[in-house]
Motif scaffolding. Structure first.
Motif, PDB file in Angstrom:
ATOM      1  N   GLN A 161     -58.309  78.619  65.609  1.00 28.22           N
ATOM      2  CA  GLN A 161     -59.347  78.439  66.627  1.00 28.22           C
ATOM      3  C   GLN A 161     -60.675  79.007  66.137  1.00 28.22           C
ATOM      4  N   THR A 162     -60.615  80.187  65.506  1.00 25.78           N
ATOM      5  CA  THR A 162     -61.825  80.794  64.950  1.00 25.78           C
ATOM      6  C   THR A 162     -62.421  79.898  63.875  1.00 25.78           C
ATOM      7  N   LEU A 163     -61.564  79.352  63.011  1.00 27.86           N
ATOM      8  CA  LEU A 163     -62.031  78.460  61.957  1.00 27.86           C
ATOM      9  C   LEU A 163     -62.696  77.224  62.541  1.00 27.86           C
ATOM     10  N   SER A 164     -62.095  76.639  63.555  1.00 33.22           N
ATOM     11  CA  SER A 164     -62.647  75.439  64.174  1.00 33.22           C
ATOM     12  C   SER A 164     -64.049  75.695  64.694  1.00 33.22           C
ATOM     13  N   GLN A 165     -64.260  76.845  65.322  1.00 33.33           N
ATOM     14  CA  GLN A 165     -65.583  77.192  65.835  1.00 33.33           C
ATOM     15  C   GLN A 165     -66.573  77.409  64.697  1.00 33.33           C
ATOM     16  N   ARG A 166     -66.098  78.053  63.645  1.00 36.50           N
ATOM     17  CA  ARG A 166     -66.967  78.326  62.488  1.00 36.50           C
ATOM     18  C   ARG A 166     -67.423  77.009  61.843  1.00 36.50           C
ATOM     19  N   LEU A 167     -66.537  76.046  61.773  1.00 40.78           N
ATOM     20  CA  LEU A 167     -66.875  74.771  61.159  1.00 40.78           C
ATOM     21  C   LEU A 167     -67.997  74.073  61.922  1.00 40.78           C
ATOM     22  N   GLN A 168     -67.977  74.180  63.224  1.00 37.98           N
ATOM     23  CA  GLN A 168     -68.985  73.523  64.043  1.00 37.98           C
ATOM     24  C   GLN A 168     -70.354  74.183  63.907  1.00 37.98           C
ATOM     25  N   GLU A 169     -70.371  75.425  63.432  1.00 38.48           N
ATOM     26  CA  GLU A 169     -71.624  76.176  63.330  1.00 38.48           C
ATOM     27  C   GLU A 169     -72.193  76.187  61.914  1.00 38.48           C
ATOM     28  N   THR A 170     -71.451  75.640  60.954  1.00 33.35           N
ATOM     29  CA  THR A 170     -71.856  75.718  59.550  1.00 33.35           C
ATOM     30  C   THR A 170     -72.514  74.422  59.087  1.00 33.35           C
ATOM     31  N   PRO A 171     -73.731  74.484  58.562  1.00 35.26           N
ATOM     32  CA  PRO A 171     -74.396  73.270  58.084  1.00 35.26           C
ATOM     33  C   PRO A 171     -73.706  72.722  56.847  1.00 35.26           C
ATOM     34  N   ALA A 172     -73.998  71.482  56.532  1.00 32.02           N
ATOM     35  CA  ALA A 172     -73.326  70.806  55.424  1.00 32.02           C
ATOM     36  C   ALA A 172     -73.464  71.565  54.105  1.00 32.02           C
ATOM     37  N   GLU A 173     -74.619  72.190  53.896  1.00 33.86           N
ATOM     38  CA  GLU A 173     -74.851  72.896  52.637  1.00 33.86           C
ATOM     39  C   GLU A 173     -73.902  74.074  52.449  1.00 33.86           C
ATOM     40  N   GLY A 174     -73.286  74.527  53.546  1.00 33.84           N
ATOM     41  CA  GLY A 174     -72.373  75.651  53.449  1.00 33.84           C
ATOM     42  C   GLY A 174     -71.003  75.287  52.904  1.00 33.84           C
ATOM     43  N   TYR A 175     -70.753  74.000  52.733  1.00 34.96           N
ATOM     44  CA  TYR A 175     -69.453  73.551  52.257  1.00 34.96           C
ATOM     45  C   TYR A 175     -69.449  73.181  50.787  1.00 34.96           C
ATOM     46  N   SER A 176     -70.503  72.531  50.348  1.00 38.89           N
ATOM     47  CA  SER A 176     -70.505  71.999  48.993  1.00 38.89           C
ATOM     48  C   SER A 176     -71.930  71.743  48.527  1.00 38.89           C
ATOM     49  N   ALA A 177     -72.105  71.793  47.203  1.00 38.38           N
ATOM     50  CA  ALA A 177     -73.395  71.433  46.624  1.00 38.38           C
ATOM     51  C   ALA A 177     -73.534  69.924  46.518  1.00 38.38           C
ATOM     52  N   HIS A 178     -72.395  69.225  46.697  1.00 36.47           N
ATOM     53  CA  HIS A 178     -72.403  67.772  46.589  1.00 36.47           C
ATOM     54  C   HIS A 178     -72.419  67.152  47.986  1.00 36.47           C
ATOM     55  N   LEU A 179     -73.573  66.647  48.393  1.00 39.45           N
ATOM     56  CA  LEU A 179     -73.723  65.995  49.683  1.00 39.45           C
ATOM     57  C   LEU A 179     -74.148  64.543  49.441  1.00 39.45           C
ATOM     58  N   PRO A 180     -73.832  63.653  50.368  1.00 40.68           N
ATOM     59  CA  PRO A 180     -74.186  62.247  50.169  1.00 40.68           C
ATOM     60  C   PRO A 180     -75.680  62.060  49.943  1.00 40.68           C
ATOM     61  N   PRO A 181     -76.064  61.065  49.139  1.00 40.25           N
ATOM     62  CA  PRO A 181     -77.489  60.791  48.938  1.00 40.25           C
ATOM     63  C   PRO A 181     -78.148  60.381  50.245  1.00 40.25           C
ATOM     64  N   ARG A 182     -79.459  60.474  50.273  1.00 44.14           N
ATOM     65  CA  ARG A 182     -80.203  60.181  51.501  1.00 44.14           C
ATOM     66  C   ARG A 182     -79.898  58.784  52.038  1.00 44.14           C
ATOM     67  N   GLU A 183     -79.691  57.837  51.137  1.00 47.63           N
ATOM     68  CA  GLU A 183     -79.406  56.470  51.572  1.00 47.63           C
ATOM     69  C   GLU A 183     -77.950  56.275  52.006  1.00 47.63           C
ATOM     70  N   GLY A 184     -77.140  57.334  51.898  1.00 46.24           N
ATOM     71  CA  GLY A 184     -75.750  57.256  52.315  1.00 46.24           C
ATOM     72  C   GLY A 184     -74.828  56.923  51.156  1.00 46.24           C
ATOM     73  N   ALA A 185     -73.550  57.268  51.318  1.00 43.75           N
ATOM     74  CA  ALA A 185     -72.560  56.989  50.285  1.00 43.75           C
ATOM     75  C   ALA A 185     -72.239  55.497  50.240  1.00 43.75           C
ATOM     76  N   ARG A 186     -71.914  55.021  49.053  1.00 46.34           N
ATOM     77  CA  ARG A 186     -71.549  53.607  48.921  1.00 46.34           C
ATOM     78  C   ARG A 186     -70.240  53.309  49.660  1.00 46.34           C
ATOM     79  N   ARG A 187     -69.323  54.276  49.582  1.00 45.54           N
ATOM     80  CA  ARG A 187     -68.028  54.116  50.247  1.00 45.54           C
ATOM     81  C   ARG A 187     -67.751  55.373  51.061  1.00 45.54           C
ATOM     82  N   ARG A 188     -67.031  55.186  52.163  1.00 44.96           N
ATOM     83  CA  ARG A 188     -66.757  56.320  53.039  1.00 44.96           C
ATOM     84  C   ARG A 188     -65.257  56.446  53.275  1.00 44.96           C
TER      85      ARG A 188
END
Length: 217
Positions: free
Chosen positions: A10-37
């Motif tokens: 439950q604590t983890l679930s709440q933490r995930l909702q509060e953490t921006p994408a940059e907090g997970y990985s240095a690899h984020l989709p390009p601005r135009e979006g991923a080719r495949r999802r």
């Protein structure tokens, strides 16, 4: 009777909702979006022998597959046009791959879409609690060689953790559970979730091993 969601989850679930994408990985989709999802299901389950312990459900990909044969992964796959979103896709793929019943899972949260640049994939991990476990196994043998549960307490055990290196220069987290190597995207997500859940124990980050050659392709 539904198994209650553990406090740490439950604590983890709440933490995930509060953490921006940059907090997970240095690899984020390009601005135009991923080719495949795609979407994967990070399914936490009560341990079969001890209800006070929990496991993560993982699959071993078929060794005959063209892409990442024999690699350990979460159940999941591409988001199809008929899916209403990542959650629907993750549950559908888990149903198709391991025979999971959708109504036995309580979806807790989703992570931001993460990026696999070498495959142009944007992948959304979906965190779920398996409140009513039932027998599962490879439902698509051509894609899934085996299904197993990785105990959380073994994943956090410092003896199970190390870093793998690839001749290409890749360096990333890894785990060894029951003789199986967990690395790459799957290990990265597990490592980050253990940290966010406050479960991570100090481990030897200087322990490095070369990724076995069978995973180089």
């Amino acid at each position: 009777m539904n198994a209650p969601v553990p406090d740490w989850l439950q604590t983890l679930s709440q933490r995930l909702q509060e953490t921006p994408a940059e907090g997970y990985s240095a690899h984020l989709p390009p601005r135009e979006g991923a080719r495949r999802r795609a979407a994967v299901l990070v399914l936490v389950a009560p341990n079969e022998q001890d209800a006070q312990r929990q496991d993560v459900v993982l699959t071993e990909r078929a060794h005959t597959m063209r892409s990442h044969p024999g690699q350990v992964a979460f159940p999941g796959g591409s988001i199809d046009p008929g899916d209403t979103g990542p959650v629907a896709a993750a549950l559908r793929e888990a149903r198709e791959e391991v025979g999971l019943h959708d109504d036995t899972v309580e979806v807790l949260s989703t992570l931001p879409e993460l990026y696999m640049p070498h495959r142009f994939f944007g992948v959304t991990p979906v965190l779920g609690w398996w409140q009513q476990p039932h027998p599962i196994g490879p439902a698509q043998p051509e894609e899934v060689a085996s299904v197993f549960r990785a105990p959380i307490d073994e994943l956090v055990d410092p003896a199970s953790r190390f870093t793998v290196t690839h001749p290409s220069g890749y360096v990333g987290p890894a785990f060894e559970i029951d003789g199986l190597l967990v690395w790459g995207f799957t290990a990265g997500v597990i490592s980050r979730l253990l940290t966010f859940a406050g479960l991570e124990q100090q481990w030897d980050s200087n322990r490095r091993e070369v990724l076995p050659e069978r995973f180089w392709s």
